[in-house]
Design a protein around this motif. Structure first.
Motif, PDB file in Angstrom:
ATOM      1  N   SER A   1      13.369 -16.684  -2.000  1.00 16.74           N
ATOM      2  CA  SER A   1      12.474 -15.887  -1.168  1.00 16.74           C
ATOM      3  C   SER A   1      11.265 -15.452  -1.970  1.00 16.74           C
ATOM      4  N   VAL A   2      10.147 -15.322  -1.259  1.00 15.08           N
ATOM      5  CA  VAL A   2       8.904 -14.896  -1.900  1.00 15.08           C
ATOM      6  C   VAL A   2       8.127 -14.024  -0.940  1.00 15.08           C
ATOM      7  N   LEU A   3       7.514 -12.992  -1.481  1.00 16.70           N
ATOM      8  CA  LEU A   3       6.574 -12.176  -0.729  1.00 16.70           C
ATOM      9  C   LEU A   3       5.181 -12.507  -1.231  1.00 16.70           C
ATOM     10  N   ILE A   4       4.315 -12.949  -0.324  1.00 15.54           N
ATOM     11  CA  ILE A   4       2.921 -13.216  -0.663  1.00 15.54           C
ATOM     12  C   ILE A   4       2.116 -12.027  -0.171  1.00 15.54           C
ATOM     13  N   ALA A   5       1.681 -11.196  -1.091  1.00 15.78           N
ATOM     14  CA  ALA A   5       0.923  -9.995  -0.756  1.00 15.78           C
ATOM     15  C   ALA A   5      -0.561 -10.339  -0.765  1.00 15.78           C
ATOM     16  N   GLY A   6      -1.185 -10.215   0.406  1.00 15.66           N
ATOM     17  CA  GLY A   6      -2.546 -10.682   0.567  1.00 15.66           C
ATOM     18  C   GLY A   6      -2.512 -12.129   1.014  1.00 15.66           C
TER      19      GLY A   6
ATOM     20  N   GLY B   1       0.771  -4.818   6.860  1.00 16.08           N
ATOM     21  CA  GLY B   1       0.514  -3.750   5.909  1.00 16.08           C
ATOM     22  C   GLY B   1      -0.883  -3.821   5.336  1.00 16.08           C
ATOM     23  N   ASP B   2      -1.275  -2.733   4.722  1.00 18.89           N
ATOM     24  CA  ASP B   2      -2.609  -2.590   4.142  1.00 18.89           C
ATOM     25  C   ASP B   2      -2.467  -2.333   2.652  1.00 18.89           C
TER      26      ASP B   2
ATOM     27  N   GLN C   1       0.744   3.880   1.754  1.00 18.54           N
ATOM     28  CA  GLN C   1       1.837   3.938   2.707  1.00 18.54           C
ATOM     29  C   GLN C   1       2.558   2.595   2.765  1.00 18.54           C
ATOM     30  N   CYS C   2       3.853   2.579   2.506  1.00 17.15           N
ATOM     31  CA  CYS C   2       4.625   1.348   2.537  1.00 17.15           C
ATOM     32  C   CYS C   2       4.695   0.814   3.964  1.00 17.15           C
ATOM     33  N   PRO C   3       4.501  -0.472   4.156  1.00 19.58           N
ATOM     34  CA  PRO C   3       4.606  -1.039   5.506  1.00 19.58           C
ATOM     35  C   PRO C   3       5.955  -0.739   6.142  1.00 19.58           C
ATOM     36  N   ALA C   4       5.943  -0.437   7.435  1.00 15.99           N
ATOM     37  CA  ALA C   4       7.174  -0.073   8.136  1.00 15.99           C
ATOM     38  C   ALA C   4       8.178  -1.209   8.154  1.00 15.99           C
TER      39      ALA C   4
END
Length: 285
Positions: free
Chosen positions: A5-10, A48-49, A54-57
């Motif tokens: 698994s990977v999270l691509i932030a942006g 998310g921003d 603020q952590c994304p819900a």
């Protein structure tokens, strides 16, 4: 072996192309961006921003094996760069900690702007990083945030990204763009698909247990003088007129080496600007 698994932030242009490549390899891909409706099919959206603490819900609660931080500044000034690259990364690292998540590695997408060389010299990952402008200085600061995170980190310094939708130079050439010939102004490029491909290659290498270095430069095989690039494009496009304004000389001139990435086994699909721009102009990418 379970799917990594990977999270691509942006998860914008480069991130979405990376996501598509990873999905084809059966990865579980989370994409964080403001508007998740623009994510490729199959990507698990995280609305998310990065500019907000603020952590994304809908932050994923599952294990995250990798983090790719691939933000883009919305405001191209010092405050905008700090918000996008330094503070945004700090926010994501805080969200990981908040959820007790410890990825195996971070890939932080940086820029060759960290190199301030101006005389056409070759630079690689061991070259001095003495950035002249705020963009390079803040990228270096963000790189250090990644390295100090407590998570193994590799920095990927991309050079000038071009590709479909990134056609500023083509527009300028059609208008008769002039550049200085002597001394040569060297420019470094990477096709957007190769930028994403390098990130995917590094993730797959790490997954297989290959030891990664702390930094890689993302660039094609052939840095070239801007005058050579413009001349080739003029001929390809059939442009015969020149703009009335005087020749333009941009600051900075260096030749970036991709030897480290190639030694690991990576090969760009578009080895030079010729192959890359021909593919764009012929509608093949």
């Amino acid at each position: 072996m379970s799917a990594p698994s990977v999270l691509i932030a942006g998860c914008g242009d480069v991130g979405s192309r990376l996501a598509t490549q990873l999905l084809a390899g059966h990865w579980q891909v989370y994409g964080l961006r403001r508007n998740v409706s623009r994510l490729p099919t199959g990507v698990l959206g995280v609305a998310g921003d990065l500019f907000s603490a603020q952590c994304p819900a809908d932050w994923p609660t599952a294990t995250l094996d990798y983090l790719v931080y691939s933000a883009a500044a919305t405001d191209h000034d010092e405050a905008g760069y700090r918000a996008a690259y330094v503070e945004g990364l700090q926010h994501v690292l805080g969200w990981l900690k908040q959820h007790g998540q410890q990825p195996k590695r971070i890939l932080f997408v940086s820029s060759s702007s960290v190199y301030g060389q101006q005389d056409g010299e070759w630079v690689d990952e061991t070259s001095p990083t003495v950035a002249g402008g705020y963009s390079g200085r803040l990228m270096l600061e963000a790189e250090q945030v990644a390295r100090d995170s407590g998570i193994p980190a590799s920095i990927v310094r991309l050079t000038g990204i071009y590709g479909p939708g990134r056609e500023w130079l083509l527009t300028q050439v059609r208008r008769g763009y002039r550049v200085a010939i002597d001394p040569p102004l060297y420019a470094n490029r990477i096709h957007v698909d190769d930028a994403a491909g390098l990130l995917a290659f590094l993730l797959e290498a790490d997954r297989r247990g290959v030891a990664l270095d702390d930094a890689y430069i993302g660039v094609d095989d052939a840095p070239a003088p801007m005058a050579e690039v413009v001349g080739w494009l003029r001929e390809f496009l059939g442009v015969t007129e020149w703009a009335d304004d005087a020749s333009v000389r941009r600051a900075g001139s260096k030749r970036c080496s991709n030897a480290r990435a190639k030694a690991l086994g990576w090969m760009p699909k578009y080895s030079s600007f010729r192959e890359g721009y021909a593919a764009i102009l012929e509608g093949r990418c």
